[in-house]
Design a protein around this motif. Structure first.
Motif, PDB file in Angstrom:
ATOM      1  N   PHE A 107     -28.308 -25.524 -12.413  1.00 30.06           N
ATOM      2  CA  PHE A 107     -28.027 -26.523 -11.470  1.00 30.06           C
ATOM      3  C   PHE A 107     -28.622 -27.804 -11.839  1.00 30.06           C
ATOM      4  CE2 PHE A 107     -28.007 -28.834  -7.544  1.00 30.06           C
ATOM      5  CZ  PHE A 107     -26.652 -28.753  -6.839  1.00 30.06           C
ATOM      6  N   ALA A 108     -29.735 -27.613 -12.582  1.00 36.13           N
ATOM      7  CA  ALA A 108     -30.565 -28.774 -12.948  1.00 36.13           C
ATOM      8  C   ALA A 108     -29.872 -29.376 -14.286  1.00 36.13           C
ATOM      9  CB  ALA A 108     -31.994 -28.596 -13.373  1.00 36.13           C
ATOM     10  N   PHE A 109     -29.501 -28.816 -15.127  1.00 30.95           N
ATOM     11  CA  PHE A 109     -29.157 -29.436 -16.154  1.00 30.95           C
ATOM     12  C   PHE A 109     -27.489 -29.402 -16.683  1.00 30.95           C
ATOM     13  CE2 PHE A 109     -33.343 -27.817 -17.013  1.00 30.95           C
ATOM     14  CZ  PHE A 109     -34.128 -29.048 -17.644  1.00 30.95           C
ATOM     15  N   LEU A 110     -26.900 -28.721 -15.984  1.00 34.79           N
ATOM     16  CA  LEU A 110     -25.150 -28.834 -16.063  1.00 34.79           C
ATOM     17  C   LEU A 110     -24.867 -30.013 -15.452  1.00 34.79           C
ATOM     18  CD1 LEU A 110     -24.083 -25.201 -15.937  1.00 34.79           C
ATOM     19  CD2 LEU A 110     -24.403 -26.443 -18.009  1.00 34.79           C
ATOM     20  N   PRO A 111     -23.832 -30.703 -15.809  1.00 38.58           N
ATOM     21  CA  PRO A 111     -23.269 -31.906 -14.925  1.00 38.58           C
ATOM     22  C   PRO A 111     -22.592 -31.612 -13.563  1.00 38.58           C
ATOM     23  CG  PRO A 111     -21.788 -31.257 -16.856  1.00 38.58           C
ATOM     24  CD  PRO A 111     -22.829 -30.415 -16.903  1.00 38.58           C
ATOM     25  N   ARG A 112     -22.828 -32.287 -12.666  1.00 41.59           N
ATOM     26  CA  ARG A 112     -22.456 -31.696 -11.210  1.00 41.59           C
ATOM     27  C   ARG A 112     -21.004 -31.934 -11.052  1.00 41.59           C
ATOM     28  NH1 ARG A 112     -27.123 -32.567  -8.108  1.00 41.59           N
ATOM     29  NH2 ARG A 112     -28.785 -31.862  -9.407  1.00 41.59           N
ATOM     30  N   SER A 113     -20.382 -30.692 -10.667  1.00 43.18           N
ATOM     31  CA  SER A 113     -18.972 -30.680 -10.437  1.00 43.18           C
ATOM     32  C   SER A 113     -18.778 -29.792  -8.990  1.00 43.18           C
ATOM     33  CB  SER A 113     -18.195 -29.671 -11.250  1.00 43.18           C
ATOM     34  OG  SER A 113     -16.816 -29.262 -10.854  1.00 43.18           O
ATOM     35  N   ASP A 114     -17.826 -30.462  -8.211  1.00 50.64           N
ATOM     36  CA  ASP A 114     -17.320 -29.781  -6.944  1.00 50.64           C
ATOM     37  C   ASP A 114     -16.979 -28.333  -7.060  1.00 50.64           C
ATOM     38  OD1 ASP A 114     -18.152 -32.285  -5.608  1.00 50.64           O
ATOM     39  OD2 ASP A 114     -16.143 -33.062  -5.446  1.00 50.64           O
ATOM     40  N   TYR A 115     -16.469 -28.235  -8.002  1.00 53.32           N
ATOM     41  CA  TYR A 115     -15.852 -26.718  -8.327  1.00 53.32           C
ATOM     42  C   TYR A 115     -16.907 -25.585  -8.394  1.00 53.32           C
ATOM     43  CZ  TYR A 115     -11.621 -29.047  -8.769  1.00 53.32           C
ATOM     44  OH  TYR A 115     -10.387 -30.136  -8.947  1.00 53.32           O
ATOM     45  N   TRP A 116     -18.144 -26.007  -9.038  1.00 54.68           N
ATOM     46  CA  TRP A 116     -18.925 -25.021  -9.437  1.00 54.68           C
ATOM     47  C   TRP A 116     -20.476 -25.039  -8.589  1.00 54.68           C
ATOM     48  CZ3 TRP A 116     -23.336 -26.262 -11.745  1.00 54.68           C
ATOM     49  CH2 TRP A 116     -23.426 -27.477 -12.752  1.00 54.68           C
ATOM     50  N   SER A 117     -20.944 -26.750  -8.472  1.00 54.78           N
ATOM     51  CA  SER A 117     -21.838 -26.743  -7.903  1.00 54.78           C
ATOM     52  C   SER A 117     -22.350 -26.172  -6.707  1.00 54.78           C
ATOM     53  CB  SER A 117     -22.095 -28.396  -7.673  1.00 54.78           C
ATOM     54  OG  SER A 117     -22.104 -29.005  -8.876  1.00 54.78           O
ATOM     55  N   ILE A 118     -21.301 -26.149  -5.649  1.00 54.01           N
ATOM     56  CA  ILE A 118     -21.588 -25.484  -4.135  1.00 54.01           C
ATOM     57  C   ILE A 118     -21.753 -24.045  -4.421  1.00 54.01           C
ATOM     58  CG2 ILE A 118     -20.763 -25.120  -2.021  1.00 54.01           C
ATOM     59  CD1 ILE A 118     -19.594 -28.060  -2.037  1.00 54.01           C
ATOM     60  N   PRO A 119     -20.818 -23.160  -5.312  1.00 50.63           N
ATOM     61  CA  PRO A 119     -20.832 -21.882  -5.385  1.00 50.63           C
ATOM     62  C   PRO A 119     -22.315 -21.645  -5.948  1.00 50.63           C
ATOM     63  CG  PRO A 119     -18.835 -22.579  -5.771  1.00 50.63           C
ATOM     64  CD  PRO A 119     -19.583 -23.771  -5.601  1.00 50.63           C
ATOM     65  N   LEU A 120     -22.725 -22.268  -7.007  1.00 47.14           N
ATOM     66  CA  LEU A 120     -23.917 -22.014  -7.648  1.00 47.14           C
ATOM     67  C   LEU A 120     -25.001 -22.309  -6.663  1.00 47.14           C
ATOM     68  CD1 LEU A 120     -24.939 -21.219 -10.612  1.00 47.14           C
ATOM     69  CD2 LEU A 120     -25.370 -23.590 -10.965  1.00 47.14           C
ATOM     70  N   TYR A 121     -25.193 -23.175  -6.121  1.00 50.99           N
ATOM     71  CA  TYR A 121     -26.125 -23.565  -4.792  1.00 50.99           C
ATOM     72  C   TYR A 121     -26.176 -22.431  -3.859  1.00 50.99           C
ATOM     73  CZ  TYR A 121     -28.709 -26.367  -1.404  1.00 50.99           C
ATOM     74  OH  TYR A 121     -29.575 -26.993  -0.496  1.00 50.99           O
ATOM     75  N   LEU A 122     -24.991 -22.048  -3.556  1.00 52.41           N
ATOM     76  CA  LEU A 122     -25.059 -20.643  -2.625  1.00 52.41           C
ATOM     77  C   LEU A 122     -25.564 -19.494  -3.239  1.00 52.41           C
ATOM     78  CD1 LEU A 122     -21.759 -21.679  -0.542  1.00 52.41           C
ATOM     79  CD2 LEU A 122     -24.196 -21.940  -0.061  1.00 52.41           C
ATOM     80  N   VAL A 123     -25.274 -19.351  -4.448  1.00 52.20           N
ATOM     81  CA  VAL A 123     -25.734 -18.209  -5.197  1.00 52.20           C
ATOM     82  C   VAL A 123     -27.184 -17.949  -5.070  1.00 52.20           C
ATOM     83  CG1 VAL A 123     -25.873 -16.840  -7.373  1.00 52.20           C
ATOM     84  CG2 VAL A 123     -23.578 -17.460  -6.624  1.00 52.20           C
ATOM     85  N   GLY A 124     -27.601 -19.286  -5.585  1.00 52.06           N
ATOM     86  CA  GLY A 124     -29.294 -19.274  -5.639  1.00 52.06           C
ATOM     87  C   GLY A 124     -29.666 -18.902  -4.022  1.00 52.06           C
ATOM     88  N   LYS A 125     -29.264 -19.436  -3.006  1.00 56.87           N
ATOM     89  CA  LYS A 125     -29.884 -19.379  -1.680  1.00 56.87           C
ATOM     90  C   LYS A 125     -29.607 -17.913  -1.348  1.00 56.87           C
ATOM     91  CE  LYS A 125     -31.386 -20.200   2.304  1.00 56.87           C
ATOM     92  NZ  LYS A 125     -30.667 -21.207   3.239  1.00 56.87           N
ATOM     93  N   TRP A 126     -28.306 -17.046  -1.706  1.00 59.95           N
ATOM     94  CA  TRP A 126     -28.359 -15.762  -1.673  1.00 59.95           C
ATOM     95  C   TRP A 126     -29.394 -15.117  -2.114  1.00 59.95           C
ATOM     96  CZ3 TRP A 126     -26.950 -11.205  -4.060  1.00 59.95           C
ATOM     97  CH2 TRP A 126     -26.748 -10.390  -3.266  1.00 59.95           C
ATOM     98  N   CYS A 127     -29.635 -15.320  -3.441  1.00 62.84           N
ATOM     99  CA  CYS A 127     -30.585 -14.549  -4.163  1.00 62.84           C
ATOM    100  C   CYS A 127     -32.104 -14.603  -3.496  1.00 62.84           C
ATOM    101  CB  CYS A 127     -30.729 -14.849  -5.730  1.00 62.84           C
ATOM    102  SG  CYS A 127     -29.048 -14.212  -6.679  1.00 62.84           S
ATOM    103  N   VAL A 128     -32.530 -15.916  -3.312  1.00 63.51           N
ATOM    104  CA  VAL A 128     -33.682 -16.190  -2.630  1.00 63.51           C
ATOM    105  C   VAL A 128     -33.866 -15.648  -1.299  1.00 63.51           C
ATOM    106  CG1 VAL A 128     -33.589 -18.309  -1.599  1.00 63.51           C
ATOM    107  CG2 VAL A 128     -35.887 -17.755  -2.892  1.00 63.51           C
ATOM    108  N   THR A 129     -32.855 -15.498  -0.647  1.00 62.04           N
ATOM    109  CA  THR A 129     -32.903 -14.885   0.725  1.00 62.04           C
ATOM    110  C   THR A 129     -32.959 -13.218   0.612  1.00 62.04           C
ATOM    111  OG1 THR A 129     -31.543 -16.609   1.679  1.00 62.04           O
ATOM    112  CG2 THR A 129     -31.603 -14.305   2.783  1.00 62.04           C
TER     113      THR A 129
END
Length: 529
Positions: A410-432
């Motif tokens: 998420f830090a180094f890849l270019p932001r995209s509406d197609y994968w940024s939000i899913p990647l964000y939610l996967v991270g939140k899911w894993c830390v939860t």
């Protein structure tokens, strides 16, 4: 006198009573309600002191119905492309509001105009003092930090029921007083005392619930507590969406705590805690009462318990001072305490760090908040399956690694509406999932005699993470990727530290320091029951 070897483990007695019997289900309901309320108390400040739109007040022009003069009176912030909140152009006296009424020289505002609503920022006139609004969260987390130390001592010394009762009553008293605060200083003081004295509601109710069941049900009970907490946070967001007045919002949140403070005294104390304190006769009475509620013959349970020295004589007590001194001398306990504290700190930092930016996922901040929270429910369902199947260490390690990978990507890849939000939610899911696993794991590696105290110490380290999390956005001033790089780095370090800990799958809860140390001295072996 040292504790004698147990012939029958308490977990066997609890299994004979039935993990989901009438007695336990009743107690779960009574304990899940304070867990639900604790989500209000821990997260309520997010909406209680939320940001408020405001602008500089321009006395000479405020009576005009036409607001076109704003573009001449207040400069535009180049970053937000909105009106500045603390600056205005110097007015030229004697002219009508318009292009010629203001110079190109700016000045600091001394008064402000707020948007509609009964917000805390508006009522206490905090315009131009954003640091005061942000300080609410810091003061709240500081109080929670202090509460962890107090709660553990109260719970382990006086009992789980007492800890829940004190926390609930403190939350009610200081929460309601805060709703009637006449000024900002009083408001902040009540915020601190409410968190410091009532912040232990969740861990106290959690430990109480976990100690009601045997080893096979610990994960399910923990997941039930976590999912109840998530449901509470969703309800909290809906309340904030519907209630415009911040004082009414606080009253709705804190008034139900009085119910818990009253009925908790009619509950039976944790039998496991009573045994750890050598109060065997009381433990037997508690177990017999449970048998009656479950329509079992108490005499049969008593005979079953009589074969266990721990449950028959008040003379077979644990030397409490000896246990404490052994804990201080135990390098295994110290190492475990350090590692578990760091794991908790990482979970807290990453969990709250990801949550802070959740309001930017959509135009509606309440919906955004709920989306990021609701993704936690599947994590709590999965944790019930994977922890007992694959073990605590493997699950925690794998999810730390995945969370680290998603944060760095998420830090180094270019932001995209197609994968940024899913990647964000996967991270939140894993830390939860990791957070839930760590909470269960920590309750399993420490002895009953000091469990709440040591869990509270680890939770205190977690509060350090929650204190740091609101400050991580400041790192973007140096590089936009620094916050997520920090999250990824902490997860990687934690994944390595997990290797140093013992596996606790299918192992009964240790009651003494010796039993807790034994977990690290032998290879973990699954116990078939």
């Amino acid at each position: 006198m040292e504790e004698k070897k147990k012939d029958i483990n308490l977990d066997s007695v609890l299994e004979s009573l039935g993990p989901y019997s009438r007695y336990n289900l009743l107690n779960f309901m009574l304990l899940l309600f304070p867990v639900l309320l604790s989500s209000f108390f821990e997260c309520g400040f997010i909406f209680e002191a939320q940001a408020q739109n405001y602008r500089c007040k321009v006395p000479a022009c405020e009576d005009y119905n036409d607001t076109s003069w704003l573009q001449y009176a207040i400069p535009i912030n180049p970053k937000t492309e909105k009106l500045e909140t603390t600056l205005r152009y110097v007015a030229i006296s004697g002219t009508v509001c318009g292009p010629a009424a203001f110079s190109n020289v700016t000045e600091r505002c001394d008064s402000f105009v707020y948007e509609e609503g009964r917000s805390l920022v508006k009522e206490f006139d905090l315009g131009g003092q954003e640091w005061k609004r942000v300080l609410v969260g810091t003061v709240h987390n500081s109080g929670m930090f202090a509460s962890m130390l107090v709660t553990g001592a109260v719970s382990d010394r006086f009992g789980r029921r007492v800890a829940v009762g004190i926390a609930a009553m403190s939350s009610f008293i200081f929460g309601v007083i805060r709703a009637f605060s006449p000024n900002f200083l009083t408001y902040m003081s009540m915020h601190f005392f409410e968190a410091a004295l009532g912040g232990g509601l969740y861990p106290s109710a959690y430990v109480f619930a976990v100690e009601l069941v045997g080893l096979k049900q610990r994960v399910i009970v923990s997941a039930a507590c976590n999912m109840t907490f998530v449901i509470g946070v969703v309800i909290l967001a809906l309340l904030a969406w519907l209630i415009d007045n911040w004082r009414t919002y606080i009253l709705v949140m804190y008034t139900p705590a009085l119910i818990v403070a009253l009925y908790v005294w009619f509950m039976n104390e944790s039998a496991r805690w009573l045994i750890s304190k050598g109060r065997m006769s009381e433990a037997i009475k508690t177990l017999q009462a449970a048998a009656k509620i479950n329509n079992m013959d108490p005499r049969q349970l008593e005979l079953y318990s009589l074969s266990n020295p721990l449950l028959t004589s008040d003379n077979q007590t644990v030397d409490k001072s000896s246990q404490f001194s052994k804990a201080l001398r135990s390098s295994i306990i110290w190492k475990r305490l350090f590692v578990c504290s760091f794991l908790w700190l990482t979970c807290s930092l990453v969990y709250y760090g990801l949550s802070i930016n959740s309001v930017s996922l959509s135009s509606n901040k309440y919906i955004s908040f709920m989306i990021v929270v609701l993704v936690e429910i599947p994590a709590y369902i999965v944790v019930v399956i994977v922890l007992d199947k694959y073990g605590r260490k493997r699950v925690i390690l794998v999810n730390y690694v995945i969370c680290a990978a998603t944060s760095i990507l998420f830090a180094f890849l270019p932001r995209s509406d197609y994968w940024s939000i899913p990647l964000y939610l996967v991270g939140k899911w894993c830390v939860t999932l990791t957070y839930s696993s760590v909470y269960i794991y920590v309750s399993e590696v420490f002895p009953t005699s000091m469990r709440q105290t040591l869990i509270s110490f680890c939770s205190t380290a977690g509060r350090i993470g929650s204190l740091i999390a609101p400050l991580t956005p400041l790192l973007t001033e140096y590089h936009k990727s620094m916050p997520t790089v920090l999250f990824g780095g902490m997860c990687l370090i934690s994944s390595l530290l997990v290797i140093l800990l013992p596996e606790t799958r299918n192992i009964t809860l240790p009651d003494t320091i010796e039993e807790a140390e034994e977990l690290s001295r032998k290879k973990s072996k699954a116990i078939d029951r």
